[in-house]
Design an enzyme around this catalytic site. Structure first.
Site, PDB file in Angstrom:
ATOM      1  N   SER A 257       0.831  -1.203   0.000  1.00  0.00           N
ATOM      2  CA  SER A 257       0.000   0.000   0.000  1.00  0.00           C
ATOM      3  C   SER A 257       0.864   1.251   0.000  1.00  0.00           C
ATOM      4  O   SER A 257       1.930   1.290   0.612  1.00  0.00           O
ATOM      5  CB  SER A 257      -0.925  -0.034   1.217  1.00  0.00           C
ATOM      6  OG  SER A 257      -0.640   1.023   2.094  1.00  0.00           O
ATOM      7  N   LYS A 258       0.358   2.236  -0.719  1.00  0.00           N
ATOM      8  CA  LYS A 258       1.044   3.520  -0.845  1.00  0.00           C
ATOM      9  C   LYS A 258       1.355   4.136   0.505  1.00  0.00           C
ATOM     10  O   LYS A 258       2.370   4.764   0.691  1.00  0.00           O
ATOM     11  CB  LYS A 258       0.087   4.509  -1.532  1.00  0.00           C
ATOM     12  CG  LYS A 258       0.267   4.686  -2.981  1.00  0.00           C
ATOM     13  CD  LYS A 258      -0.507   5.923  -3.398  1.00  0.00           C
ATOM     14  CE  LYS A 258      -1.169   5.654  -4.723  1.00  0.00           C
ATOM     15  NZ  LYS A 258      -2.023   6.695  -5.215  1.00  0.00           N
ATOM     16  N   ARG A 259       0.407   4.000   1.438  1.00  0.00           N
ATOM     17  CA  ARG A 259       0.577   4.665   2.724  1.00  0.00           C
ATOM     18  C   ARG A 259       1.588   3.950   3.607  1.00  0.00           C
ATOM     19  O   ARG A 259       2.287   4.577   4.388  1.00  0.00           O
ATOM     20  CB  ARG A 259      -0.768   4.765   3.447  1.00  0.00           C
ATOM     21  CG  ARG A 259      -1.579   5.962   3.008  1.00  0.00           C
ATOM     22  CD  ARG A 259      -3.002   5.892   3.515  1.00  0.00           C
ATOM     23  NE  ARG A 259      -3.697   4.738   2.967  1.00  0.00           N
ATOM     24  CZ  ARG A 259      -4.185   4.685   1.716  1.00  0.00           C
ATOM     25  NH1 ARG A 259      -4.037   5.730   0.918  1.00  0.00           N
ATOM     26  NH2 ARG A 259      -4.810   3.614   1.269  1.00  0.00           N
ATOM     27  N   ARG A 260       1.683   2.629   3.451  1.00  0.00           N
ATOM     28  CA  ARG A 260       2.505   1.866   4.390  1.00  0.00           C
ATOM     29  C   ARG A 260       3.862   1.458   3.812  1.00  0.00           C
ATOM     30  O   ARG A 260       4.864   1.426   4.494  1.00  0.00           O
ATOM     31  CB  ARG A 260       1.705   0.626   4.786  1.00  0.00           C
ATOM     32  CG  ARG A 260       2.224  -0.162   5.927  1.00  0.00           C
ATOM     33  CD  ARG A 260       1.343  -1.380   6.159  1.00  0.00           C
ATOM     34  NE  ARG A 260       0.920  -1.971   4.905  1.00  0.00           N
ATOM     35  CZ  ARG A 260      -0.318  -2.395   4.649  1.00  0.00           C
ATOM     36  NH1 ARG A 260      -1.254  -2.299   5.563  1.00  0.00           N
ATOM     37  NH2 ARG A 260      -0.617  -2.918   3.476  1.00  0.00           N
TER      38      ARG A 260
END
Ligand code: GLU
Length: 492
Positions: A257-260
């Site tokens: 994921s982009k955020r993680r």
């Protein structure tokens, strides 16, 4: 619904080369939405499409799915084109970029056709309406408007009339023939109240208009596939052959994921991963070349890759392994290429500069002597500065943690002895090593322990290039000055 179309029979080409499909002009597409940096999973799908097209003498189409006006930005499209070029999918070698937004008239015509043929109906239900009818549990649309005969109007979407019975079977080169119960598929929206087609329909219409024969894309889209195949059939069209390649996951088996996670191809590029290492690694997500090999020339990938051999299970994106790969690719470079590849970091033009560094201090002649040593140690090009800066800066970089680690009790006495020996000995790596070995032995220290204070005094770091060769490059005068400077800082 029309039966699923089987892929044409593959036949083996001359001398075991890639199979070719007879009577089919292969057209594949990579269809990113320009909503952010280029995801490594997307890069993997793009490469697989690219290889498949090349193996079959087919065409790769780049289609930018730009119809979500709230999230798209033109610079992301430029970024996709650049990132593709970086991994070897160069403009001119493919068709496009073509833009989904240019096909709005085709999308609208398909929506009209589906309505006229009775395959779609207008619906003015809100989600709250459905919830109220279902006792507040939303389990898909309930078909309330199926037979109401509504026409278009404000607040009125167009829904597909999903057959209530039967199954939809899709032919998937990676997953066999997954079968979906039509009764489990709700009457899904295909066009919004403003008339614009949603992804499911636009994507099908574009694939049809562009003559796409094989849809190779990520597993995340598998749930969309029966819906899309129903749309193909309802439009009277032959669906493509599908290939849903595995979801890419992190070490905890979570979808990247982009955020993680670090997912942007650009981030790897800017850190100093080599394009060849990256694309080799990306192709191994779910596939392996013959003979237990992993690091292979691209020609082997193009020769051996088979969609049918892709493992459908989630593919682990192992950053450590990628790093190791990159190190191997770096070591395999001719030194001149390695020197050239390091330039952005050394001259301060890299997108992610290496702090703290003074590019003015950089001297190509000195670097030429260090480069062969550095090439064996650097796994990612941006690490080059930390490995060689000691040779360019007036003072070694100050790092209190490294100092504390390297300067254990007795360091001062050892350095005193080393200075005395180094002041006299021939300035060669072998002689320096012999002298340090002797100074250490006299104090009961093995070479590793004896090296530590010298390395910190001279380079400011606890790890780095082979020490004695580094000292040889640095020269007697500067080495002794640094050792003496360290002695002065140490308590007597
Ligand atoms: N724009 C879609 C995506 O980026 C493409 C889906 C497809 O390849 O069909 O996920």
């Amino acid at each position: 619904m029309a039966g699923a179309v089987r892929p044409s029979e593959p036949v083996r080409g001359a001398r075991g080369s890639a199979t070719r499909l007879v009577g089919v002009t292969v057209r594949v597409r990579f269809a990113p939405s320009p909503t952010g940096l280029f995801h490594v999973g997307g890069a993997r799908s793009a490469l697989q499409n690219w290889v498949y097209a090349r193996q079959h003498g087919g065409t790769f189409v780049l289609r930018i799915e730009d119809t979500d006006a709230t999230r798209n930005r033109p610079e992301w499209t430029d970024g996709i084109i650049e990132a593709l070029a970086w991994i070897g999918i160069e403009r001119g070698g493919y068709e496009g970029p073509r833009f989904q937004s240019d096909n709005a008239a085709h999308h609208a015509a398909a929506a009209r056709q589906l309505h006229a043929s009775g395959n779609a109906y207008y619906c003015d239900c809100t989600r709250d309406d459905v919830l109220a009818r279902r006792g507040n549990r939303y389990a898909g649309y309930d078909g309330f408007c199926r037979d109401r005969g509504l026409g278009p109007g404000p607040g009125t979407a167009l829904r597909f009339r999903t057959p209530r019975e039967g199954v939809t079977r899709v032919v998937d080169l990676v997953r066999g023939e997954p079968t979906f119960e039509n009764a489990q598929i709700e009457d899904f929206v295909i066009a919004r109240a403003n008339g614009s087609a949603v992804f499911l329909l636009a994507n099908v219409v574009d694939d049809s208009v562009m003559g796409i024969t094989h849809v190779i894309r990520a597993e995340e889209h598998l749930p969309n596939t029966p819906k899309q195949q129903l749309l193909w059939a309802a439009l009277g069209l032959k669906p493509p052959t599908w290939a849903h390649v595995p979801v890419v996951v992190n070490a905890k088996r979570q979808k990247l994921s982009k955020r993680r996670d670090k997912v942007a191809l650009e981030a790897y590029r800017d850190e100093g991963y080599l394009a060849d290492a990256m694309r080799n690694y990306l192709m191994l997500l779910g596939w392996a070349p013959s003979g237990d090999r992993e690091i292979v020339p691209w020609s082997v990938v193009e020769e051996e890759f088979r969609l049918e051999a892709v493992n459908p299970s989630p593919a682990f994106f192992d950053e450590k392994k990628l790093r190791a790969f990159n190190g191997e690719y770096i070591r395999a470079l001719p030194v001149a290429d390695f020197i050239a590849a390091c330039q952005p970091w050394l001259t301060g033009t890299a997108t992610i500069p290496a702090p703290p560094w003074r590019p003015e201090a950089y001297d190509p002649a000195v670097f030429a002597t260090l480069a062969p040593l550095a090439q064996t140690r650097v796994a990612v090009l941006s690490e080059i500065v930390a490995n060689v800066d000691f040779a360019f800066l007036d003072e070694p970089p100050a790092d209190p943690a490294a100092w504390a680690k390297g300067m254990k009790a007795g360091a001062r006495e050892l350095l005193d002895a080393v200075v005395a020996a180094f002041a006299e000995c021939p300035w060669t790596a072998a002689a320096l090593k012999a002298d340090l070995l002797a100074a250490g032995e006299a104090r009961g220290l093995k070479l590793g322990k004896a090296q530590a204070p010298v390395r910190v005094a001279v380079t400011g770091r606890t790890v780095g290039l082979p020490l004695f060769e580094s000292l040889e490059v640095l020269g007697r005068e500067r080495t002794l000055a640094r050792l003496r400077g360290a002695i002065d800082r140490l308590p007597s």
